[in-house]
Structures are given as structure tokens and as C-alpha cells.
Design an enzyme around this catalytic site. Structure first.
Site, mmCIF file in Angstrom:
data_model
loop_
_atom_site.group_PDB
_atom_site.id
_atom_site.type_symbol
_atom_site.label_atom_id
_atom_site.label_comp_id
_atom_site.label_asym_id
_atom_site.label_seq_id
_atom_site.Cartn_x
_atom_site.Cartn_y
_atom_site.Cartn_z
ATOM 1 N N ASP A 34 48.936 -44.706 -23.875
ATOM 2 C CA ASP A 34 49.294 -45.139 -25.231
ATOM 3 C C ASP A 34 50.260 -44.159 -25.901
ATOM 4 O O ASP A 34 49.919 -43.014 -26.136
ATOM 5 C CB ASP A 34 47.977 -45.248 -26.029
ATOM 6 C CG ASP A 34 48.183 -45.607 -27.492
ATOM 7 O OD1 ASP A 34 49.311 -45.940 -27.895
ATOM 8 O OD2 ASP A 34 47.168 -45.572 -28.243
ATOM 9 N N HIS A 48 45.224 -43.878 -33.075
ATOM 10 C CA HIS A 48 45.935 -43.521 -31.839
ATOM 11 C C HIS A 48 46.060 -42.004 -31.687
ATOM 12 O O HIS A 48 46.236 -41.288 -32.674
ATOM 13 C CB HIS A 48 47.336 -44.138 -31.850
ATOM 14 C CG HIS A 48 47.335 -45.633 -31.911
ATOM 15 N ND1 HIS A 48 47.288 -46.422 -30.802
ATOM 16 C CD2 HIS A 48 47.334 -46.481 -32.970
ATOM 17 C CE1 HIS A 48 47.280 -47.697 -31.156
ATOM 18 N NE2 HIS A 48 47.309 -47.759 -32.478
#
Lengths: 539, 539
Positions: free
Chosen positions: B185, B358
Site C-alpha cells: 500500500d 494507511h
């Protein structure tokens, strides 16, 4: 009867009024929001001043950024009023007025910080403040009602590029004399702490230039003269020459250099034609277009549309400017494309390659304490910034009644009784679009928005009123409609024919409305989206 | 011959292929950029899979956010493939499929972290990761070519809301087995440091609720189940009841509560009708619309368009979500209007009222070290994020050849020789607009953009080909044109008549082009801006 009044007319324009005398401060432009389709920029609505033309004594400009001078030529086309500015600011105004072929018609005066200007009942004392362009001032304005202090766009930077910190002595002198009201820059009122000094960039730029094996391209606003100076200084240290790309920056830099506000060592400046003869490691290019403007240098580099320059593997690009809200997507797109072409890009938050020119919360509190005004009016900012700035003042001990958090257009009155907030003077956005000033209104923008959603369909039918019959097939043209013309057209023709089949003698206007409704419904049924449909029935 | 291949098909959709077996991971939607006029959302272009329909073994979903499940119903309408997800994710998928009346047609399977799924030649080992929604997983995928680790959307939060940190043991186990490639990610690859823990918000929310003398309204994404839990926990501490406004959030919360992923104490939940009977100090309202969507709750509160709720002086509003790039202006407008109505608004950067779900740079480096893959492929993010993430891996010691920074659509091949980057599979944005999927193309968007600039003008003239004469006056209609119709129309008529005065026998198409050119030039002369002009000549 109020002794004095003032109010922010629109984006960075303010009027101070006493008796039959009005002083105007700044004439800025605003960039359109993304839903203001087709608009180039927005200028203040100075309708209030129109009825008081004879009262205008002067226009005072605090500094040379577009959000403070960008509407000036529009204003001066309507009002014959002398303009007062510092040397550099005046130079930048001259660049603008020359472009508009107005330079000969305008009376321009130069002042220096610490000068004293007597204009009617007003005594104006400009004082130096730090900002991202040299020669910025705040203003002390002595009126019969008391002393107004206008902060200008400022920060309290102890180590600015030009070595001249904000004139704190003058602010303390104002405090000693007693300040009626402080009008203070709220742009960064939602930023905690202190805005970093310009000086932090010196090391950053040097580091980037040292590390970069190829050319370094630094993009910023055309009017950030201080930033250009910092890049020049870093480039000089690193043995790189400097070129400037972008008409507005070239002209601003030329003017600033002529006036001594931008110092570029002899032989260091090269033009774009010469750069191909230089090793990449010896070159820095300053460029405009840091907001991703389609015709700006940076966007043209990102999309390979610049005639003289192209991005190569090994180039380093620096985006040294803040992002104007609304431009994020476009700028991200430009960054991605620069990476795609092989450049490495430094941008916020990856690296601190920009610092703001505006004071943050701790500086705003310091200014309040330095000036200790009786009344406080946050200016320059959206309502959220003004509210926040008002809250800061309250937290710093000011009484709620001494603080006026008001949007543009409100009048404030000062007399022996104190401050009163008046009515809001009716005003609107004045949109500038191509050659049109103030012609575009909300209705037109709504129509454009409707067109943008699912396009427009035009239907022309020939019709025989006496029989109520169509003559020939309808003609249908669409623009911006999501439906594939080929498949859809024959269906649409049937829909039109059915809708246009009417009683003999029906008026063509009635047929037009019927056709428009039927086509509109038909499109909605197919797409769940609405198109603009215009029908004309020719008898 | 490659042993295995994989590639990111589009926004958060990836295919893993071995022999005659394909595994698809996630099916997300993307929001349109502001210049994509009329578009609702964008889904991946899965044209590549269309020719290989028979090879599809499964769709694995990593978590229940819209950018991972939002395109699922479009995908499943085309591909009959079983879907695998954790319990909560499955619940949220069911909500979506029910809305689309597709629930009965889809084969859904539930798995838990640490389960092992055998699907054709693939062994899939989902493992728990922290994210802003519970029940998120990363994936270990053992293939005959080696072990692929897919990070999912993750952060390494040691104190997450649900008390379940990312499953580091599993990651270390993968490392011990030897990892061929890590897909990781990249969303926050340009954010230095570590993403703050969800836990920092607990104190913030409690503080805000304690300080607020009235109601507290907290806006976030409908699918941020963890955030809803945090607000519930803080409200419970502060003796406030909780109501939820916004259909999507109500449904998601109901599903999460049913499945045990959202814990709201008995009697604490109230509905919007009941809130008027409660003292403001005893109430928290969770709301959708944190992106300023015109029909979202927050925008309707800001503009006074909600039937059951209105902002009052004393309300406190919290924007607890990040701003999707492109929405800044609208959100700022909403904040300003909330202030205008007397609310106090907490928003970033004024207060830390949101944390990202994130990983930031330091966590990304940690993950690389925990997994120590032979190859590294940054996924999820724009090219600038992928590039940055690739650079991090290089700085962490990986060889340039072991890192594949590729945009969506590229195939990667793995065999005994190593990794090869293949060609980019042709693909495009698939625009969804009302009921139309993939119908709108770039040409239509260009037409809409032209319409949006300065509107459209429609001219109809009747013409006698044999004589070359006009019959009657032309009819002119405009939409979205900045020029005032009244003043302009009579001039425009003259321009049309002049352009339509032609040699006898001239074809009507020629007359149409002449009229269009003349009107277009005329408008440009007056406005310095271009309109779309369509002319129809009726014989």
C-alpha cells in the site's frame, strides 16, 4: 453620527471613510471556484463607492501580489484616483498598467516605509512587514476617530530573505499612542504555532541542488520575488546559472532587478536559448505554473508542450508554492506526469520546499499584544479563518464586544460610544470572463452547469400549423450527450414525431414544449441523467 | 514461459494468474476529477479478463471500503465468480448487492484471518491488518512460482480501536518461508514518519464533548466503522446518547452491530425523531457528507436543507475524515456556512480530529524489513506515491532491478529467471454516469467542457436554395452565454443574415458552416471567449 467607518469591500479591498473622505486600501482579484464554469477571475463589487466617487482621496497598496493589485486596472478604469505604493509595488503595478495601456492615465506616487502621508483628514504611516515579496507594508492610519492599524499581509520572520524583519518598533510606538482598532491578516488563523522563517528554505534549496545530478527546475508564483532571490542565492553557492521561464516572472524579475530588489550576480543569468549549451549540473530554471495552470510552464513541461524546454531523465523539479484550494487534483496530475517523464519531484509534504508568507496563531497573538488595540477586526480570509482569529483574540483576553468577526461588505462605525457593526452592503461576485466584466451572473453559471452534466440536444422540426403535421424528418444534433448518436438517433426521431403529432392549429410554441419534454424524458429514461433540450419548430 | 503473472487492473483491482487460473483481488471505485463533468464515478477497465472468463477462480476482497468493493456489483453483473471476504466485509457487500437486487445471484463465502483457502493452484492465507474499518486483511498467496504477500490497506497501529494490531507474527512467518514479491500500500508514501494511532482520537473526542455546551455533530465516511466505535466510546464516557444521520451510515452501522463489530451500549442509541426531547449536552450525532457532497447530511445542515435537523448556535461540528483531493473548496464552503449558522467547527489542521488508516514511510520501511521480499511492487496510489515508495525500498537497500514501479495495467511476470515487466494492457477509465456504464468517452467530456466555457448558441434559418435567399428572420437561442440576450440578439441576427447571403444554389451545409463561423467569430470578438455554435439551415 459615527466619526468614522470602514469595511472590507471584497477580496482584499477595504474603504476607510471619514466625513467626505474615503481612502481605499488594495484592489485584489480572487480565483474562481471550480464550479464557476468559464470564469477567469473575480474582482470586488465596489458598487458602494460608485455613488461616492467625489469622496475618494487615494488608493493605498500594501504590496505587489495579484490578490492585492490584480483588480487595480479595473478599478482605475472607473475611478480617477491617485495610487500610493512602495517602489517595488509601484514597479509591479506599472507592469500591469502598461499591459492594459493605462500607464499614462494613472497618477502614481511612491512612498517608503516610515514615510508619513497626509491625505485629507488621514495621516498614513506605512511600516515594513515581512511577507513573501519585498517592500510589503502595514499601515497606521490616524483619523479624527482614532488610530487604525492595518497589518497588511505579514509574518514575524526574524530571518527574512532581505534581512529586514517586521518593524516591531513602529508597532510598539502605535501601542504607546493608543490604537483604536487593529485589522489583522487571518489567512493562517487555523495554523497552530509559528510560520517557519524563509531562512529554512536556504538549506533545503542548497541540499536539493547539491544532490541533483542534472538540472533543477523550481516552480513558484511569478510574484514571489523573495523566493526567486533565495533560489538565486542557493544557485550561486552551488555554481549553477539561472534561467527564468514564464512571461510574468520574467517581467516581474526584470522590474525587481532594475529597482534593486532582486540581486542576480553578473553573468549568472542565462536565457532559455542558451541553456542547451550548459551542462545540466550547472543549471537552475525558475518557472511559473506552480498551480498546474494549463498554459503555465510546469503543465506544459509535464505534457511535453513547451517549445524550448523538455523534461529529461535526471531532471529535478521543485514545487515551491502553496496549493490554492481547488487546484490539488491538477497539481497532483502534473506531479505524476513529471515523474512519468523521468524527473524527480520535490513537493510538500515530501520536503519543506515552501513556507507561507502569513503569520500563524502564535504570531497573531504576538501582534495583538504588541498593538493592544481597543477593538479587533480579523481581515483577509474565509469566515472560518476570521472566526478562528476572533477566538484567538478572545483567548488572549479581549472582550467579545471588542471583536468584530464580519464577512466582506459589512460596515463598521466608530464614535465616542465605541464600535458598531452596521448592515451588510449588498454586493456580489463580479466575474471577469474574457473581455466581459460583471456580465456573467448566477443564472448563466447554472445554465453552464446544466450543459456540463449531460450536454445539450437540439431538435428542429418543420411543421404545418393548419394540418398539425410534421414536414419531413426532424433534425437532431447533440453535444456532450453520453448516448451514442448512431444507436440513439432513430429512437429519438420516433419520440419527436410522436410528441409533434398534434391537433391542427396548435401553436408552434406548444409543439416546442411538447418535443422538449418528450426528448428530455426519453433521455432520462435511458441515462438517469438530465440533458438540456432545446427545440425549434419552423412553420 | 512465465510461471505466474499479476497486474493491477485499475483502481484497487488486481489479477493473479497462473496457468489457466486467475484470482482477482478487490473491485474498487474511484471518484471523478472535477474536470470529468457529469461523471458519477469510475470503475476499473477489466477488458483483459473478458477474454479469460473461464479462468476466473475467485474474487477475494480485503476490506469493506468503497474503493475496494464499490465496483463489485458491476463486476459480478459480468462475471459469475464466487466472492470471498471476512464477516464484516461480507456484510457490507450484502448491503450493496441487496440495493442492486443481486444478492440472490452471487455466491458469497466467509473467511477469517488465519484461515487457509485452497483455490486451484493458489493457497491463500489472509492475515489481520489495522485499518480504519475492522476485519481488514492482507493476503499471503502461495503460487507454484512463489509466495506473494499483498499488504491490503494497512497501518501498523499498536493501539487500534478494536484492540487487534496487525498480525506481525504471520508476516514474520512469511519471511521465514521466503517471499517472492511484496505488493504494498503506497497511499501515504509521501508522508514522513509514522501514522498516528487511532487511540490519539479518543482523548480528542472526549475533550471536544466535555468542552461543548451543546450538541456535538461528527461527520465522517459512512464506512469508517472504527471511527463510529470511537465516537460511541467517547460519548458513553461523557454521558451522551448517539444518533446517526445518513442512510449509508445507518445501514453500515446496523450491519456492523448485528455482526458484533460495532458495540453500542443498550439504550444509548436514539433516532433522529427522538433527539428533540434530549438536552443538547446529552447528544452526539454521527453524520455522513464529510466530503461536502451536495446531498450529504453535512452540506444540507450547512445550507439549512435537512428536514429533521438544523444547526443552532452552540452546536459543535467535527470533520473527522481526510479530504479527498478536489473536494477542498466545497468542504471549506461547508465549514464557512456552519460557522455562519453559529456552530463551532473542529477541522484539520485546527485540531487532530482524523488519523489516516494507511501506513506512512517509517511503517512502510518496517513492513519491508518484516517481509524481506525478493521483489517489491508498490501498489495503491498515484504514480508519485508509487515512485516514492519505490525510492524508500531502494533507500532500504533493495536493488533497483528488484523494484517495479508501474502504473495500472502493466503485467508482471515471474519465473526462474526473475521478474519481468510486461507491456501495458490497453485500458481506459470506465465512467459510470446515471444508468450508463462505459458509454461516456473523452470526446463527450471535451464537448461538455466546451459547453461549460461559454455556453451554446443555436441558430436556425430558413433558406431557399434556388435563389440563395433567407426566408424570414433567423431564430437564435442561447444557453450559458455570458452576453445579455436582449442587447446582443439583434446584432447577432445581422451577422447571421450577412453570413447566410450566398450564391443561388449553395448547399445548405455550406450555409450552416458559414453561419457557425460568423456567429462564433462575433461572440469571440465581443467576449474574447469561445462558445459552441450550432446552426441548422432548413430548406
Amino acid at each position: 453620527m459615527p466619526l468614522g467607518g470602514l469595511g472590507e469591500v471584497g477580496k482584499n479591498m477595504m474603504a476607510v471613510e471619514y466625513g467626505r473622505n474615503i481612502l481605499v486600501i488594495d484592489a485584489g482579484l480572487m480565483f474562481p471556484e471550480s464550479d464557476m464554469l468559464g470564469i477567469d477571475y473575480i474582482i470586488p463589487d465596489w458598487g458602494y463607492l460608485r455613488a461616492k466617487k467625489d469622496l475618494l482621496r487615494a488608493m493605498i497598496i500594501t504590496h505587489g501580489h495579484m490578490d492585492h493589485i490584480g483588480a487595480l486596472h479595473h478599478f482605475l478604469a472607473e475611478f480617477k484616483v491617485p495610487v500610493y505604493a512602495t517602489r517595488l509595488t509601484r514597479g509591479l503595478i506599472e507592469v500591469q498598467l502598461k499591459q492594459e495601456h493605462m500607464l499614462a492615465d494613472v497618477e502614481l506616487h511612491t512612498f517608503a516605509p516610515r514615510d508619513v502621508l497626509e491625505l485629507g483628514p488621514f495621516t498614513i504611516e506605512p511600516y515594513h512587514v515581512c511577507h513573501s515579496i519585498p517592500d510589503t507594508v502595514g499601515l497606521g492610519i490616524t483619523t479624527p476617530a482614532g488610530l487604525i492599524v492595518h497589518s497588511g499581509d505579514y509574518k514575524l520572520d526574524p530571518t527574512p530573505t532581505d534581512g529586514q524583519p517586521t518593524d516591531v518598533d513602529k508597532l510598539l510606538e502605535f501601542r504607546d499612542r493608543g490604537v483604536l482598532v487593529l485589522l489583522s491578516d487571518s489567512t493562517n488563523a487555523d495554523q497552530p504555532g509559528v510560520t517557519p522563517s524563509e531562512a529554512v528554505l536556504n538549506g533545503v534549496f542548497q541540499g536539493i541542488m547539491e544532490e541533483a545530478s542534472g538540472r533543477v527546475i523550481i516552480a513558484t508564483f511569478a510574484s514571489l520575488i523573495s523566493r526567486i532571490q533565495q533560489v538565486v542565492d542557493a544557485a550561486a553557492q552551488q555554481g549553477r546559472k539561472i534561467a527564468i521561464a514564464g512571461r510574468a516572472m520574467v517581467e516581474n524579475a526584470r522590474m525587481a532587478r532594475e529597482l534593486g530588489y532582486l540581486r542576480i550576480p553578473e553573468g549568472m543569468s542565462v536565457n532559455l536559448d542558451e541553456i542547451k549549451h550548459l551542462p545540466p549540473k550547472q543549471l537552475v530554471i525558475m518557472a511559473t505554473g506552480s498551480q498546474g495552470e494549463p498554459m503555465g510552464i510546469l503543465n506544459r513541461l509535464a505534457t511535453g508542450r513547451h517549445p524550448a524546454l523538455e523534461i529529461r531523465k535526471g531532471d529535478t523539479v521543485v514545487l515551491s508554492s502553496h496549493t490554492i484550494p481547488g487546484n490539488e487534483e491538477v497539481i497532483h496530475g502534473v506531479i505524476n506526469r513529471l515523474f512519468q517523464r523521468g524527473a524527480y519531484v520535490h513537493y510538500d509534504p515530501l520536503a519543506q520546499v515552501h513556507v507561507s508568507g502569513h503569520a500563524s496563531q502564535e504570531e497573531q497573538k504576538l501582534l495583538l499584544d504588541m498593538v493592544r488595540p481597543r477593538y479587533f477586526v480579523p481581515i483577509h480570509g474565509e469566515l472560518r479563518h476570521l472566526t478562528q482569529h476572533g477566538r484567538l483574540a478572545r483567548d488572549a483576553g479581549m472582550a467579545e464586544e471588542a471583536i468584530a468577526v464580519v464577512e466582506n461588505g459589512y460596515e463598521l462605525f466608530f464614535d465616542q460610544e465605541g464600535m458598531q457593526i452596521g448592515e451588510r452592503i449588498p454586493g456580489r461576485y463580479i466575474f471577469v470572463e474574457g473581455a466581459l466584466v460583471g456580465e456573467t451572473g448566477p443564472a448563466v453559471l447554472q445554465e453552464r452547469d446544466a450543459l456540463a452534466q449531460n450536454g445539450v440536444v437540439l431538435v428542429v422540426v418543420r411543421y404545418h400549423r393548419r394540418t398539425g403535421d410534421l414536414i419531413g424528418a426532424p433534425r437532431i444534433i447533440s453535444r456532450g450527450l453520453a448516448l451514442n448518436a448512431g444507436d440513439w438517433m432513430s429512437n429519438a426521431e420516433r419520440v419527436v414525431c410522436r410528441a409533434a403529432t398534434v391537433e391542427p392549429g396548435t401553436a408552434p410554441e406548444v409543439v416546442e414544449r411538447r418535443v422538449e419534454q418528450a426528448v428530455s424524458d426519453h433521455i432520462y429514461e435511458l441515462t438517469r441523467s438530465t440533458s438540456v433540450v432545446v427545440s425549434m419548430v419552423v412553420e
